[in-house]
Design an enzyme around this catalytic site. Sequence first.
Site, short mmCIF file in Angstrom:
data_model
loop_
_atom_site.label_atom_id
_atom_site.label_comp_id
_atom_site.label_asym_id
_atom_site.label_seq_id
_atom_site.Cartn_x
_atom_site.Cartn_y
_atom_site.Cartn_z
N LYS A 1 0.84 -1.21 0.00
CA LYS A 1 0.00 0.00 0.00
C LYS A 1 0.87 1.27 0.00
O LYS A 1 2.09 1.18 0.04
CB LYS A 1 -0.97 -0.03 1.19
CG LYS A 1 -1.96 -1.21 1.12
CD LYS A 1 -3.09 -0.99 0.11
CE LYS A 1 -3.78 -2.25 -0.37
NZ LYS A 1 -4.63 -2.93 0.61
C1 LIG Z 1 -5.67 -3.97 1.00
C2 LIG Z 1 -7.11 -3.67 1.07
C3 LIG Z 1 -7.85 -3.83 2.23
C4 LIG Z 1 -7.35 -4.55 3.43
O1 LIG Z 1 -6.18 -4.05 3.95
P1 LIG Z 1 -5.37 -4.93 5.02
O2 LIG Z 1 -4.55 -3.91 5.72
O3 LIG Z 1 -4.55 -5.89 4.22
O4 LIG Z 1 -6.35 -5.60 5.89
C5 LIG Z 1 -9.16 -3.40 2.27
N1 LIG Z 1 -9.74 -2.86 1.18
C6 LIG Z 1 -9.07 -2.71 0.03
C7 LIG Z 1 -9.76 -2.08 -1.13
C8 LIG Z 1 -7.75 -3.14 -0.08
O5 LIG Z 1 -7.10 -3.04 -1.25
#
Ligand SMILES: *Cc1c(COP(=O)(O)O)cnc(C)c1O
Length: 392
Positions: free
Chosen positions: A188
């Site tokens: 991310k």
């Molecule tokens: C990555 C992601 C999540 C979840 O994030 P985590 O930190 O891995 O739990 C939720 N929504 C979207 C759209 C994502 O891409």
Amino acid sequence: MMNQNTNFIPFAKPYIRKEEEEAALRVLKSGWLTTGPETKAFEKEFKEYTGVKHAIAVNSATSGLHLCLEALNIKQGNLVATTPYTFTASSEIIHYLGAKPYFVDIDEDTYNLDTALLEKAVKNNNISAILPVHIGGLPCNMEQVTNISRKYNVPVVEDAAHAFPVKTKTGFLGTQSDAGVYSFYANKTITTGEGGMIATNREDIAKRMRIMGFHGIDRECWDRYTEKKASWKYEILEPGFKYNMPDIAAAIGRVQLKRAESLLNMRKEIAEMYLKSFSEIDFLKMPAVSEDHAWHLFIIRVCEEKLTIRRDEFINRINEKGIGTSVHFIPLHIMPFYKNKYGFKQEDFPVSYNNYLNSISIPIYPGLTKEQVNYIIESIIEIGKECYKAAV
Ligand SMILES: *Cc1c(COP(=O)(O)O)cnc(C)c1O
């Protein structure tokens, strides 16, 4: 000319430097590994950075979203309006509470919730919450979402997993509804390995989320006693969850937070290079552009009517050139669980399904060199030209 570039360009790669290493090491040596002073400092710095009243660090965005809906009293039988064009995390958390997603199709250009369809859904159904997702870091039309929320008195939780740090005219994306949740998963926009942050201005739900995110323990009671050191007393108010962020992750997050803006600028530069170089290419469709964009993803669409190959083969050819790709997203309504549980058909959410069919996500992350970006651009143009349908 397979793998002309000997170094495979991965689809995503975290930007970790000496400062992150030192921060993690500092915690390892400190004798305190779980939630503690680093997490407290990370939350404080996050509040100062975004201007939000409450920032709650959690071990993933998934757990953060779960806490938000729980705090808003979403329960068995409720409906939560959201998009099928997302990662399953956005929707599975609704099921955790025994509630059901009410899928609303997306806008073709932005991949975000179609707010006209959203209003229809909220008007005609008993919807208990709205959960928009800012796909790729491109903001949903929050003005419309907020209007709908006010008009029908339905709370909004933003899945802002892709959207840090987007500063709009009215404030940070993810901080202006009932709650917003950012993800710090490894790929991310900023990362703590695994982790997330809940942002809310609502005291009531913040309090509930702090308690539920840590075993349902009354935190005030806990803090009061831990300060006095000798204490062993605490009270369990609910069967809670174990969603706290450990200090190792928080220490890395503090460094990444300081970098957030420069990381964003690096992604913006790459987006500009792609947009400029592909502007004249008629077998590709570019993603929607906005001043306010986190550029977590760069989703191109292949115009299959202009090519002799389809999306999947286009992906194979990009990969053969040593470039990693992905597809965001395979819509949830065609996934076995959702399909079987709700009896969805492909055409139930036609825009989601059709966008999915020709979308390809290409690399966009700090640390990609200009040479690599140019190589990606040249490779994609070359593939398109090789497979261009001759005019009849
Ligand atoms: C990555 C992601 C999540 C979840 O994030 P985590 O930190 O891995 O739990 C939720 N929504 C979207 C759209 C994502 O891409």
